[in-house]
Design a protein around this motif. Structure first.
Motif, PDB file in Angstrom:
ATOM      1  N   ARG A   1       0.838  -1.215   0.000  1.00 15.74           N
ATOM      2  CA  ARG A   1       0.000   0.000   0.000  1.00 15.74           C
ATOM      3  C   ARG A   1       0.864   1.253   0.000  1.00 15.74           C
ATOM      4  O   ARG A   1       0.569   2.217  -0.706  1.00 15.74           O
ATOM      5  CB  ARG A   1      -0.942  -0.004   1.203  1.00 15.74           C
ATOM      6  CG  ARG A   1      -2.090  -0.998   1.084  1.00 15.74           C
ATOM      7  CD  ARG A   1      -3.138  -0.784   2.159  1.00 15.74           C
ATOM      8  NE  ARG A   1      -2.631  -0.953   3.502  1.00 15.74           N
ATOM      9  CZ  ARG A   1      -2.620  -2.110   4.183  1.00 15.74           C
ATOM     10  NH1 ARG A   1      -3.099  -3.197   3.627  1.00 15.74           N
ATOM     11  NH2 ARG A   1      -2.133  -2.163   5.405  1.00 15.74           N
TER      12      ARG A   1
ATOM     13  N   THR B   1       3.987   1.555  -1.056  1.00 16.04           N
ATOM     14  CA  THR B   1       4.716   1.671  -2.322  1.00 16.04           C
ATOM     15  C   THR B   1       3.821   2.266  -3.403  1.00 16.04           C
ATOM     16  O   THR B   1       4.288   3.068  -4.228  1.00 16.04           O
ATOM     17  CB  THR B   1       5.253   0.290  -2.755  1.00 16.04           C
ATOM     18  OG1 THR B   1       6.071  -0.227  -1.706  1.00 16.04           O
ATOM     19  CG2 THR B   1       6.068   0.386  -4.019  1.00 16.04           C
ATOM     20  N   GLU B   2       2.544   1.901  -3.390  1.00 20.06           N
ATOM     21  CA  GLU B   2       1.604   2.445  -4.376  1.00 20.06           C
ATOM     22  C   GLU B   2       1.457   3.964  -4.258  1.00 20.06           C
ATOM     23  O   GLU B   2       1.128   4.636  -5.221  1.00 20.06           O
ATOM     24  CB  GLU B   2       0.229   1.786  -4.229  1.00 20.06           C
ATOM     25  CG  GLU B   2       0.162   0.400  -4.809  1.00 20.06           C
ATOM     26  CD  GLU B   2       0.461   0.369  -6.301  1.00 20.06           C
ATOM     27  OE1 GLU B   2      -0.106   1.202  -7.047  1.00 20.06           O
ATOM     28  OE2 GLU B   2       1.260  -0.485  -6.712  1.00 20.06           O
ATOM     29  N   LYS B   3       1.709   4.508  -3.088  1.00 19.07           N
ATOM     30  CA  LYS B   3       1.579   5.951  -2.858  1.00 19.07           C
ATOM     31  C   LYS B   3       2.765   6.741  -3.414  1.00 19.07           C
ATOM     32  O   LYS B   3       2.683   7.949  -3.550  1.00 19.07           O
ATOM     33  CB  LYS B   3       1.450   6.242  -1.354  1.00 19.07           C
ATOM     34  CG  LYS B   3       0.187   5.692  -0.736  1.00 19.07           C
ATOM     35  CD  LYS B   3       0.155   5.958   0.758  1.00 19.07           C
ATOM     36  CE  LYS B   3      -1.068   5.347   1.398  1.00 19.07           C
ATOM     37  NZ  LYS B   3      -1.088   5.568   2.857  1.00 19.07           N
TER      38      LYS B   3
ATOM     39  N   ARG C   1       9.063   4.462  -7.605  1.00 26.14           N
ATOM     40  CA  ARG C   1       8.802   3.013  -7.610  1.00 26.14           C
ATOM     41  C   ARG C   1       9.757   2.304  -8.569  1.00 26.14           C
ATOM     42  O   ARG C   1      10.237   1.208  -8.283  1.00 26.14           O
ATOM     43  CB  ARG C   1       7.349   2.723  -7.995  1.00 26.14           C
ATOM     44  CG  ARG C   1       6.366   2.951  -6.866  1.00 26.14           C
ATOM     45  CD  ARG C   1       5.015   2.324  -7.150  1.00 26.14           C
ATOM     46  NE  ARG C   1       4.393   2.752  -8.377  1.00 26.14           N
ATOM     47  CZ  ARG C   1       3.555   3.780  -8.500  1.00 26.14           C
ATOM     48  NH1 ARG C   1       3.206   4.474  -7.443  1.00 26.14           N
ATOM     49  NH2 ARG C   1       3.034   4.088  -9.662  1.00 26.14           N
TER      50      ARG C   1
END
Length: 182
Positions: free
Chosen positions: A121, A123-125, A131
């Protein structure tokens, strides 16, 4: 190893396959933590997957798959330990110690799974470029100099960026974990 029987398909086969796939690192980690990095651990991991597949129809999608899967893995690990003893191989732990180790490994595997979800979660931000840098370094094993060259950045800038991204992710994970325990 018991013969593989045809499983009864679960009501939601796609959800089962997704849950089984996502649980693989935790199941394998549990088996290796309990038995070491050995053929026995691989065997227990494979036997766990066979049993899970055979019992797919029994899984209730409203429950935590990982808890169920690790319980199955626990029984497979204990089976390997019993097999060792039956074959009179040299074994350092008695049943009580093996059970205690299995319990601790089960708790650790569940904790790691929660942390892994929080990491995903967080990393998605991140920005897509950040990334990419993390993936290049930690997934593909690129050296920092290679990443700097590919992103047309100085080596020092990549080192600082990676340090800041690790710090950002660590703080984000801690916040995620605090939210889940409240």
């Amino acid at each position: 190893m018991p013969p593989i029987s045809e499983p009864t398909p679960p009501a939601d086969g796609a959800a089962f396959v997704l849950a089984l796939t996502e649980a693989q690192p935790a199941i394998r980690g549990y088996c290796e933590a309990s038995l070491g990095h050995s053929e026995e651990a691989k065997d227990a991991w494979q036997r766990t997957n066979v049993v899970l597949w055979q019992k797919a129809a029994q899984w209730d999608a409203s429950t935590k798959f990982l808890t169920w899967a690790l319980t199955v893995a626990r029984y497979e690990v204990l089976s390997v330990i019993r097999d060792r003893q039956r074959e009179r191989e040299r074994f350092l732990f008695d049943d009580d110690v093996a059970e205690a180790m299995a319990d601790v490994s089960l708790e650790e595997a569940e904790t790691l799974s929660v942390k892994r979800e929080a990491l995903a979660r967080c990393t998605e931000k991140l920005q897509p470029r950040h990334r990419e840098v993390l993936t290049a370094h930690y997934v593909f094993g690129w050296k920092q100099a290679e990443i700097a060259s590919a992103h047309e950045m100085r080596l020092g800038a990549i080192k600082v960026l990676l340090m800041r991204l690790r710090q950002t992710l660590a703080e984000c994970i801690q916040r995620q974990l605090k939210r889940e325990t409240v």
